[in-house]
Write an enzyme that holds these catalytic residues in place. Sequence first.
Site, PDB file in Angstrom:
ATOM      1  N   ASP A 210       1.267  -1.494  -0.152  1.00 60.66           N
ATOM      2  CA  ASP A 210       0.313   0.176  -0.246  1.00 60.66           C
ATOM      3  C   ASP A 210       0.757   1.237  -0.301  1.00 60.66           C
ATOM      4  OD1 ASP A 210      -2.427   1.628  -0.096  1.00 60.66           O
ATOM      5  OD2 ASP A 210      -2.640   0.959   1.997  1.00 60.66           O
ATOM      6  N   GLY A 211       0.444   2.554  -0.653  1.00 57.92           N
ATOM      7  CA  GLY A 211       1.817   3.259  -0.574  1.00 57.92           C
ATOM      8  C   GLY A 211       1.460   4.001  -1.922  1.00 57.92           C
TER       9      GLY A 211
ATOM     10  N   TRP B 260       2.963   8.081  -2.327  1.00 61.94           N
ATOM     11  CA  TRP B 260       4.595   7.918  -2.637  1.00 61.94           C
ATOM     12  C   TRP B 260       4.646   9.173  -4.054  1.00 61.94           C
ATOM     13  CZ3 TRP B 260       7.561   7.114  -6.959  1.00 61.94           C
ATOM     14  CH2 TRP B 260       9.215   6.716  -6.923  1.00 61.94           C
TER      15      TRP B 260
ATOM     16  N   HIS C 179       3.088   3.372  -8.970  1.00 61.26           N
ATOM     17  CA  HIS C 179       3.015   2.293  -9.350  1.00 61.26           C
ATOM     18  C   HIS C 179       3.780   1.019 -10.107  1.00 61.26           C
ATOM     19  CE1 HIS C 179      -1.499   2.357  -7.759  1.00 61.26           C
ATOM     20  NE2 HIS C 179      -1.794   2.281  -8.325  1.00 61.26           N
TER      21      HIS C 179
ATOM     22  N   SER D 220      -7.507  -5.808  -5.690  1.00 59.95           N
ATOM     23  CA  SER D 220      -7.904  -6.594  -5.257  1.00 59.95           C
ATOM     24  C   SER D 220      -9.310  -6.201  -6.141  1.00 59.95           C
ATOM     25  CB  SER D 220      -8.196  -5.356  -3.614  1.00 59.95           C
ATOM     26  OG  SER D 220      -9.014  -3.693  -4.383  1.00 59.95           O
ATOM     27  N   SER D 221     -10.401  -6.939  -6.002  1.00 61.07           N
ATOM     28  CA  SER D 221     -11.639  -7.289  -6.685  1.00 61.07           C
ATOM     29  C   SER D 221     -12.258  -5.259  -6.488  1.00 61.07           C
ATOM     30  CB  SER D 221     -12.718  -8.335  -5.986  1.00 61.07           C
ATOM     31  OG  SER D 221     -12.406  -8.596  -4.976  1.00 61.07           O
ATOM     32  N   GLU D 222     -11.711  -4.659  -5.529  1.00 58.25           N
ATOM     33  CA  GLU D 222     -12.238  -3.382  -5.561  1.00 58.25           C
ATOM     34  C   GLU D 222     -12.028  -2.491  -6.130  1.00 58.25           C
ATOM     35  OE1 GLU D 222     -11.756  -4.946  -2.288  1.00 58.25           O
ATOM     36  OE2 GLU D 222     -14.178  -5.828  -2.826  1.00 58.25           O
TER      37      GLU D 222
ATOM     38  N   TRP E 243     -11.041  -2.242  -9.005  1.00 56.39           N
ATOM     39  CA  TRP E 243     -11.733  -2.366 -10.511  1.00 56.39           C
ATOM     40  C   TRP E 243     -12.525  -0.765 -10.393  1.00 56.39           C
ATOM     41  CZ3 TRP E 243     -10.331  -4.367 -14.541  1.00 56.39           C
ATOM     42  CH2 TRP E 243      -9.674  -6.103 -14.671  1.00 56.39           C
TER      43      TRP E 243
ATOM     44  N   LEU F 157      10.927 -20.768  -4.155  1.00 57.33           N
ATOM     45  CA  LEU F 157       9.817 -19.983  -3.374  1.00 57.33           C
ATOM     46  C   LEU F 157       8.808 -19.506  -4.010  1.00 57.33           C
ATOM     47  CD1 LEU F 157       9.374 -17.154  -2.114  1.00 57.33           C
ATOM     48  CD2 LEU F 157       9.879 -15.835  -3.512  1.00 57.33           C
TER      49      LEU F 157
ATOM     50  N   SER G 140      -8.256  -5.078   4.423  1.00 60.42           N
ATOM     51  CA  SER G 140      -8.893  -4.755   3.560  1.00 60.42           C
ATOM     52  C   SER G 140      -9.151  -5.832   2.418  1.00 60.42           C
ATOM     53  CB  SER G 140      -8.107  -3.429   2.493  1.00 60.42           C
ATOM     54  OG  SER G 140      -8.073  -2.607   2.801  1.00 60.42           O
TER      55      SER G 140
HETATM   56  C1  FPP Z   1      -2.355   0.303  -3.343  1.00 54.93           C
HETATM   57  O1  FPP Z   1      -1.495   1.425  -4.097  1.00 54.93           O
HETATM   58  C2  FPP Z   1      -1.556  -0.829  -5.263  1.00 54.93           C
HETATM   59  C3  FPP Z   1      -1.697  -0.830  -5.792  1.00 54.93           C
HETATM   60  C4  FPP Z   1      -3.332  -0.987  -5.785  1.00 54.93           C
HETATM   61  C5  FPP Z   1      -1.121  -1.893  -6.934  1.00 54.93           C
HETATM   62  C6  FPP Z   1      -0.048  -2.555  -6.529  1.00 54.93           C
HETATM   63  C7  FPP Z   1       0.400  -2.945  -7.944  1.00 54.93           C
HETATM   64  C8  FPP Z   1       1.251  -2.247  -7.311  1.00 54.93           C
HETATM   65  C9  FPP Z   1       2.934  -2.499  -6.124  1.00 54.93           C
HETATM   66  C10 FPP Z   1       2.646  -2.772  -8.600  1.00 54.93           C
HETATM   67  C11 FPP Z   1       2.914  -4.064  -9.998  1.00 54.93           C
HETATM   68  C12 FPP Z   1       2.903  -4.958  -9.302  1.00 54.93           C
HETATM   69  C13 FPP Z   1       2.687  -6.307 -10.223  1.00 54.93           C
HETATM   70  C14 FPP Z   1       2.875  -7.537  -9.081  1.00 54.93           C
HETATM   71  C15 FPP Z   1       3.337  -6.040 -11.271  1.00 54.93           C
HETATM   72  P1  FPP Z   1      -2.998   2.393  -3.691  1.00 54.93           P
HETATM   73  O2  FPP Z   1      -2.431   2.939  -4.862  1.00 54.93           O
HETATM   74  O3  FPP Z   1      -3.815   2.238  -2.822  1.00 54.93           O
HETATM   75  O4  FPP Z   1      -1.590   3.968  -2.915  1.00 54.93           O
HETATM   76  P2  FPP Z   1      -2.425   4.866  -2.026  1.00 54.93           P
HETATM   77  O5  FPP Z   1      -2.728   4.330  -0.783  1.00 54.93           O
HETATM   78  O6  FPP Z   1      -1.261   5.773  -1.387  1.00 54.93           O
HETATM   79  O7  FPP Z   1      -4.025   5.723  -2.916  1.00 54.93           O
END
Ligand code: FPP
Length: 248
Positions: free
Chosen positions: A26-27, A31, A43, A71-73, A75, A137, A202
């Site tokens: 998350d984050g 960032w 991302h 997550s499902s959410e 989308w 792994l 979550s």
């Molecule tokens: C949460 O941060 C992160 C996501 C919803 C996407 C996670 C994806 C990656 C780490 C990159 C892709 C991974 C692979 C395996 C290719 P957020 O966008 O909810 O951050 P925020 O809470 O600061 O808005």
Amino acid sequence: MSSIPALTAPRGDPLPPPAHVAIIMDGNGRWAQARGLPRIAGHRAGARAVRRTIEAALAHGVRWLTLYAFSSENWRRPQDEVSDLTALLRHYLKSEIAELAENGVRLRMIGEAARFAEDIQASLRDAERVTAGNARLNLTIALSYGGRAEIIAAARRIAEAAARGEIDPARLDEAGFASQLFTAGMPDPDLIIRTSGERRLSNFLLWQAAYAELVFLNVLWPDFSADHFAEALTDYASRERRFGARPS
Ligand code: FPP
């Protein structure tokens, strides 16, 4: 008069390293925002953190690593962010699989694969097939994953089997139920890490998290490093896991 147990009970030996670490990454958005960049930049940096995390898991001998990537959410996010995330996933699957395979990583996907474009589904199937013989792994990526939807799907399959007379509801046990989840055959997570300072699950691995130790870190996912991974493992090692039993 019976003595009152000390609040800080003496601890036993440190726990052995967790076999299964699951991470809520998350984050990314925060960032990017802190740098005046578009969310996709967060991302992309998050994908680089995924790479570092896999290396750290390999270095620590962790056998199972599960990452909550979508997550499902998710989308419900704006359409351009969803397309950016799926494009990143498409790119990741093409660019990383050979190296994962060389490093003895077996890739699995949990979630509603059918919601992704056909070419992504095909890449996921290929990646699972190409890495199926690996065992160093077990890397599981949760994509379009939701814990409640997973539990409902399992309950529905079991109810249908019962209606057909194939199983006796009175004999359904935890192992039987777990065998219908996406995670069938996988051990439950020992440790769940969430980054970014938020302290919730979550909808991640709701059934499987029953006895997981939780570690919340105040680092945004793109900044997650091998040191943060080691810090979470050290915190985990200091815990006393009782699985509902009395302290010894
Ligand atoms: C949460 O941060 C992160 C996501 C919803 C996407 C996670 C994806 C990656 C780490 C990159 C892709 C991974 C692979 C395996 C290719 P957020 O966008 O909810 O951050 P925020 O809470 O600061 O808005």
